[in-house]
Design a protein around this motif. Structure first.
Motif, PDB file in Angstrom:
ATOM      1  N   TYR A 109       9.679  -1.729  -8.907  1.00  0.00           N
ATOM      2  CA  TYR A 109      10.671  -0.381  -8.585  1.00  0.00           C
ATOM      3  C   TYR A 109      12.047  -0.355  -9.187  1.00  0.00           C
ATOM      4  O   TYR A 109      12.273   0.891  -9.638  1.00  0.00           O
ATOM      5  CB  TYR A 109      10.746  -0.725  -7.096  1.00  0.00           C
ATOM      6  N   SER A 137       7.211   5.139  -5.607  1.00  0.00           N
ATOM      7  CA  SER A 137       7.644   6.270  -6.548  1.00  0.00           C
ATOM      8  C   SER A 137       8.316   7.389  -5.946  1.00  0.00           C
ATOM      9  O   SER A 137       9.027   8.213  -6.258  1.00  0.00           O
ATOM     10  CB  SER A 137       6.709   6.451  -7.585  1.00  0.00           C
ATOM     11  N   ALA A 138       7.765   7.460  -4.497  1.00  0.00           N
ATOM     12  CA  ALA A 138       8.175   8.563  -3.823  1.00  0.00           C
ATOM     13  C   ALA A 138       9.522   8.580  -3.321  1.00  0.00           C
ATOM     14  O   ALA A 138      10.266   9.505  -2.798  1.00  0.00           O
ATOM     15  CB  ALA A 138       7.488   8.833  -2.389  1.00  0.00           C
ATOM     16  N   ASN A 191       0.696  -1.359   0.095  1.00  0.00           N
ATOM     17  CA  ASN A 191       0.063   0.111   0.105  1.00  0.00           C
ATOM     18  C   ASN A 191       0.867   1.299   0.124  1.00  0.00           C
ATOM     19  O   ASN A 191       0.270   2.297   0.234  1.00  0.00           O
ATOM     20  CB  ASN A 191      -1.050  -0.174   1.403  1.00  0.00           C
ATOM     21  N   THR A 192       1.892   1.161  -0.403  1.00  0.00           N
ATOM     22  CA  THR A 192       2.900   2.294  -0.546  1.00  0.00           C
ATOM     23  C   THR A 192       3.410   2.718  -1.698  1.00  0.00           C
ATOM     24  O   THR A 192       3.752   1.747  -2.363  1.00  0.00           O
ATOM     25  CB  THR A 192       4.192   1.694   0.508  1.00  0.00           C
ATOM     26  N   ASP A 193       3.375   3.827  -1.987  1.00  0.00           N
ATOM     27  CA  ASP A 193       3.883   4.520  -3.448  1.00  0.00           C
ATOM     28  C   ASP A 193       5.474   4.642  -3.214  1.00  0.00           C
ATOM     29  O   ASP A 193       5.876   5.702  -2.758  1.00  0.00           O
ATOM     30  CB  ASP A 193       3.142   5.755  -3.490  1.00  0.00           C
TER      31      ASP A 193
END
Length: 207
Positions: free
Chosen positions: A65, A39-40, A35-37
């Motif tokens: 990733y 790309s940040a 549930n973590t983006d």
């Protein structure tokens, strides 16, 4: 500041301090990864406090990733291949008091200015750097650190994906050396700098 995610199980040994957060590290509970983006983050550090079964079940996250130009530095004792083409970890047959950590020439930037003695010994005690090694590396991988028998301890793989994968054999070098009163205390900061520089280099190469 470009942030780097520190992926770990949420236990005391893996928690970050204010100094770490000031350097741009952000704790990511491994169970929150789906549930973590990602790309940040310009990079991810995977410590050795992880649930390998869970990581294996979500290996696609790491592949995606990396293929988008991300940088991962793994310190885990991997017995399952949840990172692209990464070999599993083996314990060295050399007694820890006799094992030597050798920096390959040319010295990788993350080790610049660090006396190898300070990596082999902490306050006169030997054996914190790692007790493991790898047998076979992926095609195109470059060895950064080895032992006196030439067994790979840290390597970098820029060939398997569009990103960069640094893999160390089983010790969280960021945590171990951050409070040392020796040249080794440069290593945690230089690891972060290396990740950011590598990310910028990969992005520039794919423009």
């Amino acid at each position: 500041m470009k942030y780097i995610g520190y992926v770990a199980n949420d236990i005391q040994f893996a928690r970050l301090r204010q100094k770490d957060r000031d350097q741009g590290l952000v704790f990511i509970d491994m169970y929150d990864l789906p549930n973590t983006d990602l790309s940040a983050y310009v990079g991810l550090i995977i410590t050795n406090y992880v649930d390998e079964d869970f990581m294996m079940a979500h290996k696609r996250l790491f592949e995606d990733y990396l293929n988008k130009g991300g940088v991962i530095f793994s310190f885990a004792k991997m017995s399952q291949s949840y990172l692209p083409n990464a070999p599993i970890w083996y314990r060295s047959p050399i007694a820890i008091r006799e094992r030597e950590i050798i920096l390959r020439e040319p010295i990788a930037t993350m080790f610049e200015g660090i006396d190898p003695y300070d990596l082999n010994y902490r306050r006169g005690v030997k054996g914190f750097f790692t007790r493991g090694y790898f047998k076979e590396l992926p095609d195109g991988a470059e060895v950064i650190v080895e032992d006196q028998l030439g067994a790979p301890i840290i390597y970098v793989d820029r060939a398997s994906t569009n990103g960069t994968l640094f893999v160390g054999s089983g010790t969280d070098l960021y945590q171990v050396y951050r409070d040392e009163e020796s040249s080794a205390n440069r290593l945690p900061r230089q690891i972060l700098d290396t990740i950011r520089e590598e990310y910028a280099s990969r992005k520039e190469a794919h423009v």
